[in-house]
Every structure is written in C-alpha cells, then in structure tokens.
Design an enzyme around this catalytic site. Sequence first.
Site, PDB file in Angstrom:
ATOM      1  N   SER A   1     -39.619 -23.893 -69.390  1.00  0.00           N
ATOM      2  CA  SER A   1     -40.604 -22.912 -68.919  1.00  0.00           C
ATOM      3  C   SER A   1     -41.970 -23.209 -69.535  1.00  0.00           C
ATOM      4  O   SER A   1     -42.947 -22.544 -69.217  1.00  0.00           O
ATOM      5  CB  SER A   1     -40.160 -21.500 -69.330  1.00  0.00           C
ATOM      6  N   ASN A   2     -41.999 -24.207 -70.414  1.00  0.00           N
ATOM      7  CA  ASN A   2     -43.201 -24.446 -71.224  1.00  0.00           C
ATOM      8  C   ASN A   2     -43.953 -25.686 -70.725  1.00  0.00           C
ATOM      9  O   ASN A   2     -43.519 -26.822 -70.935  1.00  0.00           O
ATOM     10  CB  ASN A   2     -42.748 -24.616 -72.689  1.00  0.00           C
TER      11      ASN A   2
ATOM     12  N   ASP B   1     -35.082 -27.968 -77.287  1.00  0.00           N
ATOM     13  CA  ASP B   1     -35.283 -26.747 -78.048  1.00  0.00           C
ATOM     14  C   ASP B   1     -35.946 -27.140 -79.354  1.00  0.00           C
ATOM     15  O   ASP B   1     -35.542 -28.117 -79.987  1.00  0.00           O
ATOM     16  CB  ASP B   1     -33.931 -26.072 -78.314  1.00  0.00           C
TER      17      ASP B   1
ATOM     18  N   HIS C   1     -42.451 -33.830 -83.891  1.00  0.00           N
ATOM     19  CA  HIS C   1     -41.003 -33.701 -83.760  1.00  0.00           C
ATOM     20  C   HIS C   1     -40.555 -34.045 -82.336  1.00  0.00           C
ATOM     21  O   HIS C   1     -39.627 -34.791 -82.118  1.00  0.00           O
ATOM     22  CB  HIS C   1     -40.611 -32.270 -84.126  1.00  0.00           C
TER      23      HIS C   1
HETATM   24  P1  ITT Z   1     -38.281 -23.688 -73.112  1.00  0.00           P
HETATM   25  O1  ITT Z   1     -37.143 -23.196 -74.001  1.00  0.00           O
HETATM   26  O2  ITT Z   1     -38.301 -23.061 -71.757  1.00  0.00           O
HETATM   27  O3  ITT Z   1     -38.325 -25.194 -73.030  1.00  0.00           O
HETATM   28  P2  ITT Z   1     -40.011 -22.473 -75.164  1.00  0.00           P
HETATM   29  O4  ITT Z   1     -41.491 -22.222 -75.199  1.00  0.00           O
HETATM   30  O5  ITT Z   1     -39.118 -21.291 -75.349  1.00  0.00           O
HETATM   31  O6  ITT Z   1     -39.685 -23.269 -73.811  1.00  0.00           O
HETATM   32  P3  ITT Z   1     -38.771 -23.656 -77.515  1.00  0.00           P
HETATM   33  O7  ITT Z   1     -37.679 -22.668 -77.433  1.00  0.00           O
HETATM   34  O8  ITT Z   1     -38.420 -25.085 -77.659  1.00  0.00           O
HETATM   35  O9  ITT Z   1     -39.724 -23.558 -76.236  1.00  0.00           O
HETATM   36  O10 ITT Z   1     -39.754 -23.333 -78.703  1.00  0.00           O
HETATM   37  C1  ITT Z   1     -39.723 -22.112 -79.389  1.00  0.00           C
HETATM   38  C2  ITT Z   1     -41.090 -21.763 -79.891  1.00  0.00           C
HETATM   39  O11 ITT Z   1     -41.398 -22.582 -81.030  1.00  0.00           O
HETATM   40  C3  ITT Z   1     -42.215 -21.990 -78.918  1.00  0.00           C
HETATM   41  O12 ITT Z   1     -42.390 -20.884 -78.061  1.00  0.00           O
HETATM   42  C4  ITT Z   1     -43.408 -22.175 -79.864  1.00  0.00           C
HETATM   43  O13 ITT Z   1     -43.906 -20.921 -80.266  1.00  0.00           O
HETATM   44  C5  ITT Z   1     -42.762 -22.870 -81.050  1.00  0.00           C
HETATM   45  N1  ITT Z   1     -42.928 -24.336 -80.915  1.00  0.00           N
HETATM   46  C6  ITT Z   1     -42.005 -25.228 -80.501  1.00  0.00           C
HETATM   47  N2  ITT Z   1     -42.526 -26.473 -80.469  1.00  0.00           N
HETATM   48  C7  ITT Z   1     -43.801 -26.341 -80.872  1.00  0.00           C
HETATM   49  C8  ITT Z   1     -44.875 -27.234 -81.023  1.00  0.00           C
HETATM   50  O14 ITT Z   1     -44.767 -28.528 -80.733  1.00  0.00           O
HETATM   51  N3  ITT Z   1     -46.037 -26.753 -81.447  1.00  0.00           N
HETATM   52  C9  ITT Z   1     -46.192 -25.445 -81.722  1.00  0.00           C
HETATM   53  N4  ITT Z   1     -45.253 -24.526 -81.598  1.00  0.00           N
HETATM   54  C10 ITT Z   1     -44.056 -24.966 -81.160  1.00  0.00           C
END
Ligand code: ITT
Length: 199
Positions: free
Chosen positions: A9-10, A70, A173
């Site tokens: 979703s991102n 994730d 990462h």
């Molecule tokens: P999907 O699960 O739909 O892929 P999401 O936004 O929920 O999208 P994640 O569960 O992987 O993505 O990430 C959880 C949160 O962690 C995300 O909403 C960010 O706030 C933070 N996060 C993850 N990766 C990040 C990054 O590269 N830079 C900054 N914040 C990050």
Amino acid sequence: MDELFFITSNRNKFLEINNMFRTSLKHVKLKRADIKKIEIQSKNLEEIVRYAAEWILENTDFRKPFFIEDAGLFIDILNGFPGPYSHYVYETIGIDGVLRLLGDIEKRDAKFLSVIAFWDGHKVVTFIGEVTGKIARCPRGSHGFGFDPIFIPNESDKTFAEMDLNEKNLYSHRSKAAKKMIDYISKILLPTKSTNSTC
Ligand code: ITT
C-alpha cells in the site's frame, strides 16, 4: 519472468525498489498491486511477512510472481520498540511521540529491518536487510516517508529524509533485502545467455 508484482500500500517503498530494478534487473518490469493482506501479531518480521505471503496464495487467486515486504524501526533503549508495530506507532504517536519517548537520552542507537517474502511461482523465499544507525534529536529533511526524518545511518551524518532515493538506497535496510532478491532472481530464475553461439 518478465514482470513481478510488489504487493504494497506504500508508494514510497515501491519507488525505492523500482529504482533498483530499473538499474539491476532491466528486463523484469516491476508493478505495484495493493491487495489487502493479513498481518499476524509477532515480534518476528520474517514470520509476519511469510504468513502474509502464504495467506495471499491461500485466500486470493493472485498467482503471478510477487513479493511483499515488511519493515520496522527497532530502538535499542526501548528494547526494540516499535519494531513490528512501526506502522501503528507512526500513525498514532508519530515521530514527535517517538522523540518524546527518548527525551534527552544519549544512547540513541537503532536499526531498521526489512524482510521480503518472494513467491517465485513455486515457493516463498525470504530475504533480510538491516541498517544500523541513530535516532536524531529533531526531525530533518523532506524526502522519503515514515521515520526517515529521524533516522541517521551509521555511515552518514544525514537523516534518510535528507537523502534522495538513490542515496538512501546506498544504505537502507530495504535496498539490502531487495539486492538479495535481485541476485536470487538473476541467478536462479532468469535463463542464462549462451556466450558460445556455435554449440
Ligand atoms: P505495506 O505493509 O502495505 O507494504 P506499510 O507502510 O505498512 O506498507 P511496513 O509495514 O513495511 O509498510 O512499515 C511499517 C512502518 O515502518 C511504515 O509505515 C513506516 O512508518 C516505517 N518504515 C518502514 N520502512 C521505513 C523506511 O524505509 N523509512 C522510514 N520509515 C519506515
């Protein structure tokens, strides 16, 4: 394989990995699909993402090669919080809330973890990437998303939000996990070209 779906979703996550595909795996077109998926409660990102990939296979008719990812921010002094709850914590207390939790504390070590679960058409394979760094005292920068304005990777003085997408990909990462998947696809799944046309 000529196309691969990133189920997310991102949009920012998609853009980061798409940038790598455009340079390292040009003949595979990365597409985004936003399919609702299930997230189990676990401290282990690999368990969460593997379960979600298997859930998609069991509960939808999506059968094209895909991956999901994730990620989470793990802060040492908070025993790894917010970790797998990063999305919820971002949506609720946000960056300011995390900075308030840390206050003036000197020990600001943290890491981002990313786990990709890739369905290669036969099985689910996982790839992990990690970047260690520190939590900044104030948010800086306007690029990226999520906790980018407060995460400074150890190899730099900038926050992720002060870097453009290419620079973030040097350290992140997500780029490390994606690189492992790209190597896997290049070695295992793509037919190797014969260099000797006479045999
Ligand atoms: P999907 O699960 O739909 O892929 P999401 O936004 O929920 O999208 P994640 O569960 O992987 O993505 O990430 C959880 C949160 O962690 C995300 O909403 C960010 O706030 C933070 N996060 C993850 N990766 C990040 C990054 O590269 N830079 C900054 N914040 C990050």
